[in-house]
Write a protein that holds these residues in place. Sequence first.
Motif, PDB file in Angstrom:
ATOM      1  N   ILE A  80       0.837  -1.199   0.000  1.00 53.49           N
ATOM      2  CA  ILE A  80       0.000   0.000   0.000  1.00 53.49           C
ATOM      3  C   ILE A  80       0.876   1.256   0.000  1.00 53.49           C
ATOM      4  O   ILE A  80       0.625   2.216  -0.730  1.00 53.49           O
ATOM      5  CB  ILE A  80      -0.948  -0.008   1.212  1.00 53.49           C
ATOM      6  CG1 ILE A  80      -1.955  -1.155   1.092  1.00 53.49           C
ATOM      7  CG2 ILE A  80      -1.684   1.321   1.336  1.00 53.49           C
ATOM      8  CD1 ILE A  80      -2.804  -1.355   2.329  1.00 53.49           C
ATOM      9  N   GLY A  81       1.919   1.247   0.820  1.00 60.22           N
ATOM     10  CA  GLY A  81       2.812   2.395   0.858  1.00 60.22           C
ATOM     11  C   GLY A  81       3.559   2.576  -0.440  1.00 60.22           C
ATOM     12  O   GLY A  81       3.755   3.707  -0.908  1.00 60.22           O
ATOM     13  N   ALA A 117      -9.235   0.911   8.593  1.00 59.65           N
ATOM     14  CA  ALA A 117      -8.066   0.396   7.885  1.00 59.65           C
ATOM     15  C   ALA A 117      -7.843   1.116   6.559  1.00 59.65           C
ATOM     16  O   ALA A 117      -6.713   1.208   6.080  1.00 59.65           O
ATOM     17  CB  ALA A 117      -8.218  -1.105   7.643  1.00 59.65           C
ATOM     18  N   ALA A 118      -8.911   1.637   5.962  1.00 57.65           N
ATOM     19  CA  ALA A 118      -8.800   2.345   4.685  1.00 57.65           C
ATOM     20  C   ALA A 118      -8.694   3.848   4.871  1.00 57.65           C
ATOM     21  O   ALA A 118      -8.870   4.605   3.915  1.00 57.65           O
ATOM     22  CB  ALA A 118     -10.009   2.023   3.803  1.00 57.65           C
ATOM     23  N   SER A 119      -8.408   4.295   6.089  1.00 58.92           N
ATOM     24  CA  SER A 119      -8.391   5.730   6.388  1.00 58.92           C
ATOM     25  C   SER A 119      -7.016   6.150   6.858  1.00 58.92           C
ATOM     26  O   SER A 119      -6.212   5.338   7.316  1.00 58.92           O
ATOM     27  CB  SER A 119      -9.432   6.064   7.462  1.00 58.92           C
ATOM     28  OG  SER A 119     -10.713   5.603   7.087  1.00 58.92           O
ATOM     29  N   MET A 152       0.393   3.823   6.997  1.00 64.78           N
ATOM     30  CA  MET A 152       0.882   4.055   8.351  1.00 64.78           C
ATOM     31  C   MET A 152      -0.193   4.609   9.270  1.00 64.78           C
ATOM     32  O   MET A 152       0.040   4.745  10.471  1.00 64.78           O
ATOM     33  CB  MET A 152       2.074   5.019   8.313  1.00 64.78           C
ATOM     34  CG  MET A 152       3.260   4.488   7.529  1.00 64.78           C
ATOM     35  SD  MET A 152       3.796   2.847   8.064  1.00 64.78           S
ATOM     36  CE  MET A 152       4.285   3.196   9.762  1.00 64.78           C
ATOM     37  N   GLY A 153      -1.353   4.934   8.729  1.00 62.80           N
ATOM     38  CA  GLY A 153      -2.447   5.439   9.554  1.00 62.80           C
ATOM     39  C   GLY A 153      -3.373   4.324   9.988  1.00 62.80           C
ATOM     40  O   GLY A 153      -3.069   3.548  10.896  1.00 62.80           O
TER      41      GLY A 153
END
Length: 512
Positions: free
Chosen positions: A247-248, A326-328, A257-258
């Motif tokens: 994702i990163g 998780a998507a935020s 990382m959030g």
Amino acid sequence: MLLDTGNLPAQGGLATWIRYSGSGLVRAVAALFASALIFSQYGILGILAVMRRQPGPVRYHFLAAHMLLMAAFGLLSPHLFAGASSQVSPWVALSWLLSGLSAVIFLGLSLLPASFWLPLLRTVGWGWGWGLAVAAVSTAARPAALAMWKSSSAPTFEFVHFLLRPILPGLTANPLTAEIGTKNFSVFVEPACSGYEGIGLFLIFSTAWLYFFRREYRFPAALALIPAGALLMWVLNALRIAMLILIGHAGADRIAMGGFHSQAGWIAFTSTAILFCVLSRRIQFFQHPSPRSSPVAHGDATQSQAVAAYLMPFLAILAASLVSKAASADFEWLYPLRLLAALAALWHFRKAYGGVDWRFGPAAAVVGLLVAAVWVWTTPAASGARTGLPAGFVAMSGPLQAAWLACRLLSAVITVPIAEELAFRGYLLRRVANPDFESVSWHSFSWLPFVVSTVAFGAMHESRWLGGIAAGAAYALIQMTRGRLGDAVAAHAVTNAALAALVWYTGDWRYW
């Protein structure tokens, strides 16, 4: 973070002693309390049986003293944990320590009289020595355990490298520093990332599950489920780290990382726990043989359907929140998923709520407003003068902002109060009183169910546990006083509506 001993000063005094010895003190108290339960003449089950019988009159004066001491504990905590660089008066530290310990004592006296506790303490005998020995050994072994966990990240690092090497071009991995990733995004696989926390949480859950339902399982065959689940937790944790890097690397580093970094671990644990529960009941190798067509089996199925009707709306909200968080990054833009999940669950079980009294009176509004005031009073102070609108919300277009706010408001005022009151007051409060929870009167009051459901509700609110406990107690009392779940739901809805109005008026999102 509130109650983080790392924030205490290290210049000497009682606050410094709490900073370095507080965890050892907690271990000692917990071990001594466990000794009192295990080695006394009553035992755990005996104490629970006595608490259910509720001997003697209700001791409201001790309960009032407990609440006052907890209020003092809550008021002193921000002053004690203001920061490591600030000076703390020894009187503040002493008052904080004594108010916390005294609150526990008065809570025990409100549940059962001194005539019960004193004989219990006298009959523990040599068990006190075992308790102190366990506390001393666990404290002394902590450095060795930390050293062991430092090397536990190596297998996780290698497995993540094995997963990503075939699919991620330009992958670099340094075993010496435990850094893995690409030029765009990389992470350090620290010991805390090795998965041992999730494994430990699963071990506690699976052990408790098998103990409480031990009559339904075939031992020692069922014990094989524990290491299998622990291994699955480790694999899912490695997959979490691999997905984090992907994702990163794709450019969504703030999401990686959030929300994803923290919520993916809970998703892994929840999925493993659900899989454990389902497979352990479906695979006959682990189950005692029982005729499925018997009246007992039919009664169990009916009971399971009732439990699902009370818990599934709340669990649906939790599952949706894990996905949306998780998507935020800094703003939960998928919050409407919570509303949709709750509505779907409530609609599915709508016929099961025919016996619930949804009526409510004006007293519910008064209780709701009082809880809102307590919630504002106990909300931790912001780092600045005020917490403004999240940047993610400001970046949305006007129609999307309106739609998001509508979903948030509908969730706060309708689905969340219904789902949480069904779970905590409709089910848990009565389930602790009697396994056949539907046979328990809505007017019935007993200290153990009241305390368990209230503390569980407060713990769910994490750093706002003090306000959560006050809210849980208020909702439980009005529900039992009026004998209607509708009063608890209405009070909860009024609280959330008042907080929403405060957020709208002040722009301070701390209360949401």
